[in-house]
Design an enzyme around this catalytic site. Structure first.
Site: not given
Length: 877
Positions: A279, A326
């Site tokens: 675990v 752009d």
């Protein structure tokens, strides 16, 4: 039962809806909104909290713990049973809280982007949110936008709509206004436009007939649903890694169990220890922790006006190395103003009014609230068209009056491939008139005549040269230049065209508009930051090359004409020629959308991560191809649909801010991985080596689970809230997606685990041989030592780039609270009677604490020396 709107004539449709060609008044719309409700589909089912909770149980870690709990219960080891089932509950609660937080963040993000619609209200065009549309509204349908409601088409100009979302047919439907028969199928109702479909080309008007759940898309069984969020590349690799490490750990734990049994250990002790190590070692919480980090990162980007549409994009942003941007609106303020009008044979102001009339009539922009004072006007449309409209109004022209005198027949919306827009109007009994606005070079080459003070004259070579010189002069000043032209067409010949573009030849050139759009004040600084961060910004614009050159140099590009490539030259280049040259190009001018795709692919072939901006329907392929497609907030719905990042304000700075946050996201993911895996490695080696040496277990199963879930878990998650580090934008871009663990992380995980194990094993050996302590006392010291190491080491993980003395240890309030919680829980584990019984611990004396804290400080010093080695190595590079 639904009315058969497609079988109604336009006149009958208006009668049924109690509407007309001029639309509804605002008062009528408000009354209908109360009657019909909001125009939206039923909400997506919210994330079920119970389902999220139950999902936490569906994991290998929980299965392992659950099995162990049942076995210990059967064997009457009730203490271990309580600890194990407590671990199951705690892990489930922590996982639930993390995933629920991430789900809430993602749901909130999805609500930000609103679909807009242009509607006729009070006889004026205005932009409203789609959900406020009502039956009877007149809507405008334009290429690239989604149809906002079911509507009967009343005006059609080569309108084509892709209805695949509704009918499955991928070919666009050619629309018309004709009345159709009642029994015609949904896919063939060409006089209808349906909610959720996409306008591919042309434009038109329609009257809304159904909204919300009454729309066809609300009636069909296969309703469009939100795209399921996919795992990011990093998450996929982490999931695979977790599965692999899980199998390895199972094998190791099996070996530990067999080794312990052979060494004379009890079955239950070795079984629970093996389970606890498994675990502790499996990094089960990492995938959920990553989702939290990504969701929080997306929220931070949103605060900076960028909407990240997918988790994977938030991750990829941090790796961006090329930005194709752009110019208009992103690098400039998009506050375009007309700086000059040059018309007539001598390009003076004698024909200004003619030029302004054309610019106003061949114009999609509009003012929503014309009755308000000019300062309060809300103007919708493209920046260039808004500037031209304002210039006309300021010259005393009225667009509405002009349109009444010359009613529009047809319109061709601006297309970046054609580089112009056009509109056809009634002129007189004999002629209609075609107006066009667009690229000066394009219109000039299609012109055969020149307007000189209202007289049509032959365009001579000397006139052509004079206009070209003027264009060059203006563009060198950084001004955007557009041209206007017209052509009279006999009424009897007007109907002989398929596309309006067929008529644009032998036109009359009228003049030029020079427009000024100031560069955003902060853009140059942000460009410098890009270069400092190892990214390469490249301007890709439809503007004239000299305009682009001037703007680029103002932004510190230091380019010359030879460093600029025009679209027409790019189209002539073979792939081989382009690949030889593209790395040197910093500015692309007069580029068509299809060419953007070619530029993106060229850089990707070089292994670069490319971000690209776009706003039109034709930009969609390149936006989709780019690693990060960036849509402008003012762009079309289709551009936003395929993009990864939407700029809520069309600003280049947001792209760089998003990339910066993307780097912080990856940094925090790496910190959590390093922290949790090094702890897992430490615990596995500590148990394995003790058994190998034939020693008793240095730490019990319950204590391992406590360290893993109570101490490490909350601390690791709190690293998700770490603020971005200083100098994050001084690093070169890294393709984070290539490797889950880089060399530095692997070394740190190994070295940290090794250092901690050597110190803890050495302490364990010393205490066994020379302290005279009982084994529960020694295990309590090792338990405290392991916890203290985690509490100290977490601060090392706050930065993998800087040493402890160079960072603010108190900057993360969540981490401080988790640290205090961890420290208190350690004290309770050692001094609270109930927990002493549960964890089999005993109180520590002052000498014990000196040993444990001294070990912790020594450990952190050795870890920081290891980190310093990598820091120096990185600086030398």
């Amino acid at each position: 039962m639904q009315k058969q709107w497609h079988s109604f004539s336009i006149k009958k449709t208006f009668q049924e809806l109690k509407s007309g060609a001029k639309g509804l008044s605002q008062k009528q719309a408000e009354e209908r909104l109360k009657k019909f409700g909001l125009n939206k589909l039923s909400k997506d089912k919210p994330f079920s909290k119970i389902k999220v909770f139950l999902e936490q149980i569906r994991s290998p870690l929980i299965y392992i713990l659950f099995l162990a709990g049942i076995i210990t219960l059967v064997l009457s080891e009730y203490t271990d049973t309580i600890v194990i089932f407590g671990a199951v509950l705690l892990n489930t609660i922590v996982g639930y809280l993390q995933e629920n937080k991430a789900n809430q963040a993602l749901t909130k993000l999805k609500k930000i982007l609103r679909v807009k619609a242009i509607v006729l209200r009070n006889k004026q065009e205005m932009e409203i949110t789609q959900k406020y549309l009502v039956p009877g509204d007149i809507i405008f349908l334009k290429a690239g936008n989604k149809v906002p409601a079911d509507a009967r088409i009343i005006e059609n100009h080569n309108l084509r709509i892709n209805e695949s979302a509704l009918t499955g047919e991928w070919l666009p439907a050619q629309k018309n206004t004709r009345t159709l028969s009642k029994d015609i199928s949904l896919a063939d109702r060409d006089n209808m436009a349906y909610m959720g479909t996409v306008v591919e080309s042309g434009w038109g008007k329609a009257v809304v007939v159904n909204t919300g759940m009454s729309a066809e898309i609300g009636q069909v069984a296969q309703m469009i649903k939100q795209t399921k969020e996919k795992k990011t590349p990093y998450q996929k690799k982490l999931s695979r890694f977790s599965r692999i490490i899980g199998l390895v750990i199972v094998a190791v734990c099996l070996a530990i169990f067999i080794e312990g049994m052979l060494a004379g250990g009890s079955f239950i002790e070795m079984f629970t220890t093996s389970i606890a190590v498994a675990v502790a070692a499996i990094p089960e919480g990492l995938p959920v922790a990553m989702t939290v980090i990504l969701a929080l990162g997306m929220q931070r980007i949103l605060k900076r006006k960028g909407l990240v549409r997918r988790l994977a994009s938030a991750e990829t942003l941090g790796s961006t190395s090329i930005i194709l941007t752009d110019k208009t609106g992103t690098l400039t303020e998009a506050k375009m103003e007309v700086a000059g009008i040059f018309a007539g044979a001598d390009l003076n102001s004698s024909s200004n009014i003619s030029a302004l009339k054309i610019a106003m009539l061949c114009n999609e922009s509009f003012i929503e609230n014309l009755n308000e004072p000019m300062k309060k006007w809300i103007i919708r449309g493209r920046p260039t068209e808004k500037a031209l409209l304002l210039a006309g109004i300021q010259s005393g022209l009225n667009k509405k009056e002009l349109e009444e005198k010359q009613p529009i027949i047809d319109r061709f919306l601006f297309d970046s491939t054609y580089k112009y827009s056009a509109s056809l109007h009634k002129f007189n009994l004999e002629n209609n008139i075609l107006y066009t606005v667009g690229s000066p070079e394009k219109l000039l080459t299609m012109s055969s005549y020149l307007d000189n003070k209202g007289t049509k004259e032959k365009l001579l070579i000397t006139d052509f040269k004079r206009v070209k010189e003027k264009i060059n002069k203006l563009t060198k000043q950084g001004l955007r230049v557009v041209a206007v032209a017209y052509k009279e067409i006999p009424v009897n010949k007007t109907g002989d065209y398929k596309e309006l573009t067929d008529l644009i030849e032998e036109i009359v050139f009228v003049g030029l508009f020079a427009l000024h759009d100031p560069i955003r004040k902060e853009t140059k600084k942000v460009m410098d930051l890009c270069r400092q961060a190892g990214m390469k910004p490249i301007i890709v614009t439809g503007d004239h090359k000299l305009t682009a050159l001037t703007v680029a140099n103002k932004l510190g590009f230091k380019v010359k004409e030879k460093d600029i490539l025009e679209g027409r030259d790019l189209s002539k280049m073979s792939d081989k020629e382009f690949k030889k040259r593209f790395e040197k190009i910093r500015v692309y001018a007069r580029v068509e959308p299809a060419q953007k795709l070619r530029i993106v692919q060229a850089w990707q072939d070089k292994g670069e991560i490319v971000a690209m901006t776009g706003d039109g329907i034709n930009d969609a392929p390149a936006l989709k191809q780019a690693d990060i497609g960036v849509a402008l907030g003012s762009g079309t719905d289709i551009a936003k649909e395929v993009s990864d990042l939407v700029l809520l304000t069309d600003n280049f700075n947001i792209i760089v801010a998003a990339i910066e946050e993307g780097r912080a996201i990856i940094d925090n993911i790496r910190k959590i991985i390093t922290y949790l895996l090094s702890d897992s490695f430490t615990e596995v080696i500590l148990i394995s080596m003790s058994l190998l040496f034939g020693w008793p277990l240095p730490i019990l199963a319950a204590q391992i689970l406590w360290v893993n879930l109570i101490e490490d878990g909350p601390l690791g998650i709190c690293l998700a809230f770490e603020k971005k580090e200083k100098g994050i934008m001084k690093q070169k871009p890294q393709n984070y997606g290539l490797f889950l663990l880089n060399k530095e992380m692997k070394t740190l995980i190994f070295i940290i685990g090794l250092i901690t194990d050597i110190l803890l094993l050495g302490l364990f050996f010393f205490l066994l041989k020379y302290s005279g302590y009982e084994i529960p006392h020694i295990r309590s010291i090792i338990f405290a030592g392991l916890t203290i190491d985690s509490l100290f080491y977490i601060f090392s993980c706050k930065s993998l780039r800087r040493n402890l003395w160079h960072i603010n240890l108190l900057s993360n309030k969540f981490l401080i609270f988790a640290w205090l919680f961890g420290a208190i829980m350690l004290l309770l584990a050692l001094y609270a009677p109930f927990l002493q019984t549960l964890l089999k611990t005993v109180p520590l004396n002052l000498f014990d604490w000196c040993l444990v804290l001294g070990l912790g400080f020594l450990n952190i010093v050795l870890i920081e020396i290891t980190k310093h080695h990598f820091i120096v190595k990185r600086e030398i590079k």
